[in-house]
Write a protein that holds these residues in place. Structure first.
Motif, PDB file in Angstrom:
ATOM      1  N   VAL A 103       0.836  -1.203   0.000  1.00 40.34           N
ATOM      2  CA  VAL A 103       0.000   0.000   0.000  1.00 40.34           C
ATOM      3  C   VAL A 103       0.871   1.253   0.000  1.00 40.34           C
ATOM      4  CG1 VAL A 103      -1.627   1.352   1.379  1.00 40.34           C
ATOM      5  CG2 VAL A 103      -2.015  -1.102   1.040  1.00 40.34           C
ATOM      6  N   LYS A 104       1.901   1.260   0.810  1.00 40.55           N
ATOM      7  CA  LYS A 104       2.795   2.411   0.874  1.00 40.55           C
ATOM      8  C   LYS A 104       3.446   2.694  -0.474  1.00 40.55           C
ATOM      9  CE  LYS A 104       3.884   1.904   5.778  1.00 40.55           C
ATOM     10  NZ  LYS A 104       4.894   1.516   6.769  1.00 40.55           N
ATOM     11  N   HIS A 105       3.745   1.642  -1.229  1.00 34.81           N
ATOM     12  CA  HIS A 105       4.333   1.831  -2.560  1.00 34.81           C
ATOM     13  C   HIS A 105       3.430   2.681  -3.446  1.00 34.81           C
ATOM     14  CE1 HIS A 105       5.917   1.014  -6.564  1.00 34.81           C
ATOM     15  NE2 HIS A 105       4.680   0.701  -6.899  1.00 34.81           N
ATOM     16  N   ILE A 120     -10.624   1.238   4.202  1.00 38.53           N
ATOM     17  CA  ILE A 120      -9.829   2.363   4.669  1.00 38.53           C
ATOM     18  C   ILE A 120      -9.026   1.984   5.912  1.00 38.53           C
ATOM     19  CG2 ILE A 120     -10.064   4.651   5.736  1.00 38.53           C
ATOM     20  CD1 ILE A 120     -12.213   3.574   2.789  1.00 38.53           C
ATOM     21  N   GLN A 121      -9.443   0.940   6.641  1.00 43.06           N
ATOM     22  CA  GLN A 121      -8.673   0.482   7.805  1.00 43.06           C
ATOM     23  C   GLN A 121      -7.253   0.079   7.414  1.00 43.06           C
ATOM     24  OE1 GLN A 121     -11.495  -2.555   9.222  1.00 43.06           O
ATOM     25  NE2 GLN A 121     -11.700  -1.355  11.091  1.00 43.06           N
ATOM     26  N   ILE A 122      -7.088  -0.429   6.211  1.00 42.57           N
ATOM     27  CA  ILE A 122      -5.747  -0.782   5.745  1.00 42.57           C
ATOM     28  C   ILE A 122      -4.921   0.482   5.519  1.00 42.57           C
ATOM     29  CG2 ILE A 122      -4.455  -1.834   3.842  1.00 42.57           C
ATOM     30  CD1 ILE A 122      -6.719  -3.913   3.653  1.00 42.57           C
ATOM     31  N   LEU A 123      -5.556   1.533   5.012  1.00 37.69           N
ATOM     32  CA  LEU A 123      -4.844   2.792   4.794  1.00 37.69           C
ATOM     33  C   LEU A 123      -4.434   3.426   6.114  1.00 37.69           C
ATOM     34  CD1 LEU A 123      -7.017   4.384   1.955  1.00 37.69           C
ATOM     35  CD2 LEU A 123      -5.035   2.857   1.752  1.00 37.69           C
ATOM     36  N   THR A 124      -5.311   3.353   7.123  1.00 37.75           N
ATOM     37  CA  THR A 124      -4.944   3.931   8.420  1.00 37.75           C
ATOM     38  C   THR A 124      -3.765   3.176   9.020  1.00 37.75           C
ATOM     39  OG1 THR A 124      -6.576   2.610   9.665  1.00 37.75           O
ATOM     40  CG2 THR A 124      -7.293   4.758   8.858  1.00 37.75           C
ATOM     41  N   ALA A 125      -3.764   1.846   8.886  1.00 40.02           N
ATOM     42  CA  ALA A 125      -2.662   1.047   9.430  1.00 40.02           C
ATOM     43  C   ALA A 125      -1.359   1.298   8.683  1.00 40.02           C
ATOM     44  CB  ALA A 125      -3.019  -0.438   9.387  1.00 40.02           C
ATOM     45  N   ALA A 126      -1.456   1.615   7.386  1.00 36.80           N
ATOM     46  CA  ALA A 126      -0.261   1.888   6.585  1.00 36.80           C
ATOM     47  C   ALA A 126       0.294   3.291   6.820  1.00 36.80           C
ATOM     48  CB  ALA A 126      -0.574   1.692   5.103  1.00 36.80           C
ATOM     49  N   LEU A 129      -2.348   8.457   5.446  1.00 38.41           N
ATOM     50  CA  LEU A 129      -3.484   9.375   5.350  1.00 38.41           C
ATOM     51  C   LEU A 129      -3.232  10.769   5.925  1.00 38.41           C
ATOM     52  CD1 LEU A 129      -6.463   6.997   6.153  1.00 38.41           C
ATOM     53  CD2 LEU A 129      -5.560   7.699   3.921  1.00 38.41           C
ATOM     54  N   SER A 130      -2.056  11.049   6.368  1.00 41.92           N
ATOM     55  CA  SER A 130      -1.793  12.361   6.964  1.00 41.92           C
ATOM     56  C   SER A 130      -2.098  13.480   5.969  1.00 41.92           C
ATOM     57  CB  SER A 130      -0.330  12.459   7.410  1.00 41.92           C
ATOM     58  OG  SER A 130      -0.089  13.708   8.014  1.00 41.92           O
ATOM     59  N   LEU A 146      -7.548   9.580  13.881  1.00 39.71           N
ATOM     60  CA  LEU A 146      -6.345   9.175  14.613  1.00 39.71           C
ATOM     61  C   LEU A 146      -5.135   9.024  13.682  1.00 39.71           C
ATOM     62  CD1 LEU A 146      -7.900   6.570  17.064  1.00 39.71           C
ATOM     63  CD2 LEU A 146      -6.859   8.762  17.690  1.00 39.71           C
ATOM     64  N   ALA A 147      -5.400   8.746  12.386  1.00 41.50           N
ATOM     65  CA  ALA A 147      -4.325   8.616  11.396  1.00 41.50           C
ATOM     66  C   ALA A 147      -3.985   9.955  10.759  1.00 41.50           C
ATOM     67  CB  ALA A 147      -4.723   7.599  10.327  1.00 41.50           C
ATOM     68  N   ASP A 148      -4.512  11.061  11.327  1.00 36.31           N
ATOM     69  CA  ASP A 148      -4.229  12.417  10.866  1.00 36.31           C
ATOM     70  C   ASP A 148      -4.839  12.718   9.504  1.00 36.31           C
ATOM     71  OD1 ASP A 148      -3.222  14.961  11.365  1.00 36.31           O
ATOM     72  OD2 ASP A 148      -1.345  14.549  10.300  1.00 36.31           O
ATOM     73  N   GLY A 149      -5.909  11.972   9.161  1.00 33.55           N
ATOM     74  CA  GLY A 149      -6.652  12.283   7.955  1.00 33.55           C
ATOM     75  C   GLY A 149      -7.883  13.099   8.289  1.00 33.55           C
ATOM     76  N   GLU A 150      -8.535  13.629   7.266  1.00 28.03           N
ATOM     77  CA  GLU A 150      -9.769  14.392   7.451  1.00 28.03           C
ATOM     78  C   GLU A 150     -10.949  13.562   6.955  1.00 28.03           C
ATOM     79  OE1 GLU A 150     -12.091  18.320   5.714  1.00 28.03           O
ATOM     80  OE2 GLU A 150      -9.926  18.118   5.357  1.00 28.03           O
ATOM     81  N   TYR A 151     -11.770  13.107   7.890  1.00 29.24           N
ATOM     82  CA  TYR A 151     -12.956  12.337   7.522  1.00 29.24           C
ATOM     83  C   TYR A 151     -14.017  13.263   6.954  1.00 29.24           C
ATOM     84  CZ  TYR A 151     -17.311   9.735   7.947  1.00 29.24           C
ATOM     85  OH  TYR A 151     -18.530   9.146   7.686  1.00 29.24           O
TER      86      TYR A 151
END
Length: 198
Positions: A103-105, A120-126, A129-130, A146-151
Motif C-alpha cells: 500500500v505504501k508503494h 480504509i482500515q488498511i490505509l490507516t494502518a499503513a 493518510l496524513s 487518529l491517522a491524521d486524515g480528514e474524515y
C-alpha cells in the motif's frame, strides 16, 4: 490498458469485491485479485452487507470468489492502480506487514488507489493518510482522525477524491466511486458507433 491490483480476503464485502473486479476487466484492464497466504485458484468467501434499518449493516454469507493471482508473487511496481475492498477482511489484512508495504508503494509513487467502506482500515494502518481528505463507512471515521486524515461525511452513494485517492462509504457508491477511479487512472469509456448494413 492498465494493470490493477485488487486486495481482498475472507469475508470481504461481496459487491465490493465482485463489482470492481468484473467492471475493470470489462473495460480491458488486467486485474489481479489477491489475498495474503492464498494462491491463484484459491477461493475466499465473501460477506453480503445490507442496510435494513438497524443501527448498523447486517451481514450474511456471500459467494465464493476465486483469486486469479498469488499474493507472494506480486510486485507492486508492475501495477498502475490499487483497489482495496471493504467488509471484515481489512481488519485482519492490515495486520500483514507485506500488505502495508505494498500500500505504501502506491502512495509513494502517487499511483491511483481506490478504497471503500472498511478498506480504509488498511490505509490507516499503513499510515498514508496524513493530511488527506477521505470518506469511509462511518464507524471507521475515528480511525481516520487518529491517522491524521480528514474524515468527510457524505451520503452512502457518493465518493470523495483527493489526488490519487478515491474513497466511498459502501457499495451503493459504486457508480460514482468506480467512475472517479477511472478518471484518476486516465481511462475514459466512450460510445462506439455502429453502422447497420443489409
Amino acid at each position: 490498458m492498465k494493470n490493477i491490483l485488487l486486495l481482498t480476503g475472507d469475508y470481504a464485502e461481496d459487491y465490493e469485491t465482485m463489482v470492481p473486479f468484473q467492471m475493470l476487466q470489462m473495460i480491458g484492464c488486467e486485474v489481479h485479485a489477491v489475498c495474503p497466504d492464498k494462491s491463484a485458484g484459491d477461493k475466499v468467501i465473501t460477506a453480503i452487507h445490507d442496510f435494513e434499518g438497524e443501527q448498523t449493516y447486517s451481514e450474511k454469507k456471500g459467494h465464493y470468489f476465486t483469486l486469479n493471482a498469488t499474493f507472494d508473487k506480486i510486485n507492486p511496481e508492475l501495477y498502475d492502480g490499487l483497489v482495496i475492498v471493504g467488509g471484515r477482511a481489512p481488519e485482519y489484512l492490515r495486520l500483514n506487514p507485506t500488505v502495508l508495504e505494498h500500500v505504501k508503494h502506491f502512495f509513494k509513487e502517487n499511483k491511483p488507489v481506490a478504497a471503500i467502506c472498511h478498506g480504509i482500515q488498511i490505509l490507516t494502518a499503513a499510515k498514508v493518510l496524513s493530511g488527506r481528505r477521505l470518506t469511509a463507512y462511518p464507524a471507521v471515521a475515528p480511525e481516520i482522525t487518529l491517522a491524521d486524515g480528514e474524515y468527510v461525511e457524505v451520503p452512502v452513494h457518493t465518493a470523495v477524491t483527493d489526488g490519487n485517492l478515491v474513497t466511498a462509504p459502501a457499495w451503493p457508491a459504486h457508480p460514482e466511486w468506480i467512475r472517479a477511479f477511472l478518471d484518476i487512472l486516465g481511462l475514459r469509456v466512450t460510445e462506439k458507433k455502429q453502422t447497420m448494413s443489409n
